[in-house]
Write an enzyme that holds these catalytic residues in place. Structure first.
Site, PDB file in Angstrom:
ATOM      1  N   THR A   1       0.308  -6.501  -0.511  1.00  0.00           N
ATOM      2  CA  THR A   1       0.328  -5.138   0.020  1.00  0.00           C
ATOM      3  C   THR A   1      -1.082  -4.589   0.177  1.00  0.00           C
ATOM      4  OG1 THR A   1       2.507  -4.742  -0.939  1.00  0.00           O
ATOM      5  CG2 THR A   1       1.210  -2.796  -0.350  1.00  0.00           C
ATOM      6  N   CYS A   2      -1.945  -4.918  -0.760  1.00  0.00           N
ATOM      7  CA  CYS A   2      -3.328  -4.421  -0.729  1.00  0.00           C
ATOM      8  C   CYS A   2      -4.054  -4.882   0.524  1.00  0.00           C
ATOM      9  CB  CYS A   2      -4.085  -4.891  -1.969  1.00  0.00           C
ATOM     10  SG  CYS A   2      -3.261  -4.454  -3.520  1.00  0.00           S
ATOM     11  N   SER A   3      -3.856  -6.144   0.882  1.00  0.00           N
ATOM     12  CA  SER A   3      -4.557  -6.717   2.039  1.00  0.00           C
ATOM     13  C   SER A   3      -3.863  -6.448   3.358  1.00  0.00           C
ATOM     14  CB  SER A   3      -4.711  -8.224   1.853  1.00  0.00           C
ATOM     15  OG  SER A   3      -5.627  -8.491   0.819  1.00  0.00           O
TER      16      SER A   3
END
Length: 159
Positions: free
Chosen positions: A48-50
């Site tokens: 999700t972060c990337s």
């Protein structure tokens, strides 16, 4: 105690990613005299972060600045070299990467999470905030597994 709106950012030393390598920065000095949009991710290169969190701030950087944000910064419990690679991979030239390798900053904020079930140890929760001259004016902390209130798009609605 968890940080709240109206609180001053606690003292911690982060490692700022620079072209010449990591540079220590003191939070009291770094956040002083300007408006910062700060977001935290559990880990660089995580799904999700990337795929969503960093790209959202890259895409909305101009809109955030147009609303008075002087600096956009990301933090994670990773070392500065990992954050530098993540910034290159995510084409995040306009985002300042602040490494919190020992989780000192997120511990001081009261915003840690236990990622040991995923082999990640202590990490920072997913959150975003606006810090104006060292004082938190907006704070958005996600529920575990969620990605709604810490997005750049949501932060824009609060400016």
């Amino acid at each position: 105690m968890t940080i709240s709106i109206g609180d001053t950012i606690p003292q911690a030393t982060l490692q700022k990613v620079t072209p010449d390598g990591p540079e220590p920065v003191e939070t009291a000095t770094w956040f002083a005299g300007r408006k910062v949009a700060l977001f935290s991710v559990p880990g660089a290169f995580t799904p999700t972060c990337s795929a969503r969190h960093l790209p959202g701030f890259v895409e909305q950087a101009d809109a955030l600045r147009a609303k008075g944000v002087d600096e956009i910064a990301a933090t994670a419990v990773n070392d500065a070299f990992v954050l530098a690679a993540w910034a290159r991979d995510g084409e995040a030239d306009g985002i300042t990467m602040l490494a919190d390798g020992n989780a000192d900053f997120v511990k001081a904020l009261g915003l840690t999470m236990d990622g040991s079930g995923f082999g990640m140890g202590t990490r920072g929760q997913r959150f975003s905030m606006i810090v104006d001259n060292g004082v938190v004016t907006q704070l958005n902390v996600e529920e575990p597994g969620d990605f709604r209130v810490s997005s750049a798009e949501h932060l824009l609605t609060q400016l």
